[in-house]
Design a protein around this motif. Structure first.
Motif, PDB file in Angstrom:
ATOM      1  N   LEU A 151       0.807  -1.216   0.000  1.00 11.76           N
ATOM      2  CA  LEU A 151       0.000   0.000   0.000  1.00 11.76           C
ATOM      3  C   LEU A 151       0.841   1.268   0.000  1.00 11.76           C
ATOM      4  O   LEU A 151       0.486   2.254  -0.651  1.00 11.76           O
ATOM      5  CB  LEU A 151      -0.941   0.006   1.206  1.00 11.76           C
ATOM      6  CG  LEU A 151      -2.184  -0.882   1.107  1.00 11.76           C
ATOM      7  CD1 LEU A 151      -3.041  -0.694   2.355  1.00 11.76           C
ATOM      8  CD2 LEU A 151      -2.989  -0.563  -0.138  1.00 11.76           C
ATOM      9  N   GLY A 152       1.953   1.266   0.734  1.00 13.73           N
ATOM     10  CA  GLY A 152       2.770   2.469   0.796  1.00 13.73           C
ATOM     11  C   GLY A 152       3.253   2.903  -0.571  1.00 13.73           C
ATOM     12  O   GLY A 152       3.213   4.089  -0.917  1.00 13.73           O
ATOM     13  N   ILE A 153       3.693   1.940  -1.373  1.00  9.13           N
ATOM     14  CA  ILE A 153       4.180   2.243  -2.718  1.00  9.13           C
ATOM     15  C   ILE A 153       3.028   2.637  -3.626  1.00  9.13           C
ATOM     16  O   ILE A 153       3.115   3.614  -4.377  1.00  9.13           O
ATOM     17  CB  ILE A 153       4.933   1.033  -3.277  1.00  9.13           C
ATOM     18  CG1 ILE A 153       6.183   0.766  -2.440  1.00  9.13           C
ATOM     19  CG2 ILE A 153       5.309   1.250  -4.742  1.00  9.13           C
ATOM     20  CD1 ILE A 153       6.870  -0.536  -2.750  1.00  9.13           C
ATOM     21  N   LEU A 154       1.936   1.906  -3.558  1.00  6.91           N
ATOM     22  CA  LEU A 154       0.790   2.217  -4.408  1.00  6.91           C
ATOM     23  C   LEU A 154       0.196   3.574  -4.051  1.00  6.91           C
ATOM     24  O   LEU A 154      -0.200   4.343  -4.937  1.00  6.91           O
ATOM     25  CB  LEU A 154      -0.270   1.127  -4.279  1.00  6.91           C
ATOM     26  CG  LEU A 154       0.125  -0.240  -4.845  1.00  6.91           C
ATOM     27  CD1 LEU A 154      -0.924  -1.290  -4.482  1.00  6.91           C
ATOM     28  CD2 LEU A 154       0.292  -0.172  -6.365  1.00  6.91           C
ATOM     29  N   ASP A 155       0.137   3.896  -2.761  1.00  9.54           N
ATOM     30  CA  ASP A 155      -0.363   5.212  -2.348  1.00  9.54           C
ATOM     31  C   ASP A 155       0.466   6.324  -2.972  1.00  9.54           C
ATOM     32  O   ASP A 155      -0.069   7.327  -3.455  1.00  9.54           O
ATOM     33  CB  ASP A 155      -0.327   5.340  -0.825  1.00  9.54           C
ATOM     34  CG  ASP A 155      -1.409   4.527  -0.134  1.00  9.54           C
ATOM     35  OD1 ASP A 155      -2.325   4.035  -0.829  1.00  9.54           O
ATOM     36  OD2 ASP A 155      -1.341   4.384   1.102  1.00  9.54           O
TER      37      ASP A 155
END
Length: 280
Positions: A164-168
């Motif tokens: 999620l951190g990267i996709l966010d």
């Protein structure tokens, strides 16, 4: 047809996705495609194909002047001797009449940067005249640089991990207004965890705008074939059996779906290109 550009921002996965998508399309569609390794020879998209390249007898060895691949094409372009009729003489056929490979450079960094500035664009322009589509691996470039260099009508595949951190961060960039090309952008989650509560549906709900998204699950045999430098055999020996639901079928379905998305984008950008399959 549009150029298909694969990028992973250094997290890995784009090289495998570019090769697997190219083979999937080559096995299913009556198009003539070209894989281009713009990086060092035997790296990137060549990693999983080294066995095929050597079997073809197209290794560089220790020769001072490579006689095939990107270095040879750049040399011919610079001398004015590169033509539509001789272009394929300097490529490796992966699927005859369907998919060829341009091997990467053996030049030193300084010489390559000079050659890149002078000739790669011209070589790719010539390839556009010979092939129905080009598949490129944007290695080590920043997202904004890749998008700025993207031509109108090109299709961009961002291969990102299921984190999620990267996709966010990626979606925040696109939502900021800098992603003017997002209408031609697809997000491929690789490796995709099928058991995660963050399914594709939930991921799409999380972000402020709609973007095509596909999951590419992990499959050990695929990874082994890539590490064995023989990914082409994996696809030739493992046809997609739609009624089965194992890990292999789920991965193959993912690449089939990604290929269909790419063909839809390419057809909309170039009306003369048809996504219709041979024998369908």
């Amino acid at each position: 047809m549009s150029r298909l550009v694969f990028w992973d921002g250094g997290f890995g996965g784009a090289a495998e996705a570019a090769v697997a998508t190219a083979i999937t399309l080559g096995l299913r569609l009556p198009q003539r495609l070209l894989l281009v390794n713009e990086g060092p020879a035997e790296s990137g998209i060549e990693e999983g194909l080294r066995h095929t390249v050597r079997q073809h007898g197209s290794t560089y060895g220790e020769e001072a002047i490579p006689e095939h691949g990107l270095d040879a094409l750049l040399r011919l372009q610079a001398s004015g001797r590169l033509t539509r009729s001789n272009f394929t003489d300097y490529t490796v056929p992966l699927l005859r009449g369907r998919l060829d490979l341009v091997c990467g450079t053996r030049l030193a960094d300084t010489a390559w940067r000079e050659a890149e500035q002078k000739g790669v664009a011209e070589v790719l322009a010539m390839a556009d005249q010979v092939y129905d589509g080009l598949i490129l691996y944007a290695q080590g470039q920043r997202l904004n640089e890749v998008l700025q260099n993207q031509r109108e009508g090109d299709v961009f595949v961002a291969v990102q991990p299921h984190r999620l951190g990267i996709l966010d961060e990626r979606f925040a960039y696109m939502a900021s207004g800098q992603g003017d090309h997002r209408k031609n952008l697809i997000v491929a989650i690789s490796p995709f965890d099928l058991r995660s509560r963050w399914s594709l549906t939930n991921l799409k709900r999380r972000y402020p705008f709609s973007l095509p998204m596909v999951g590419l699950p992990h499959h050990t045999e695929f990874s082994d074939a890539w590490n064995d430098r023989n990914i082409l055999t994996y696809f030739r020996q493992n046809p997609l059996l739609l009624k089965r639901g194992g890990e292999r079928e789920l991965l193959l379905k993912g690449y089939r779906k990604l290929g269909e998305m790419l063909m839809e984008f390419a057809a909309s950008a170039s009306p003369s290109v048809s996504p219709t399959e041979k024998g369908a």
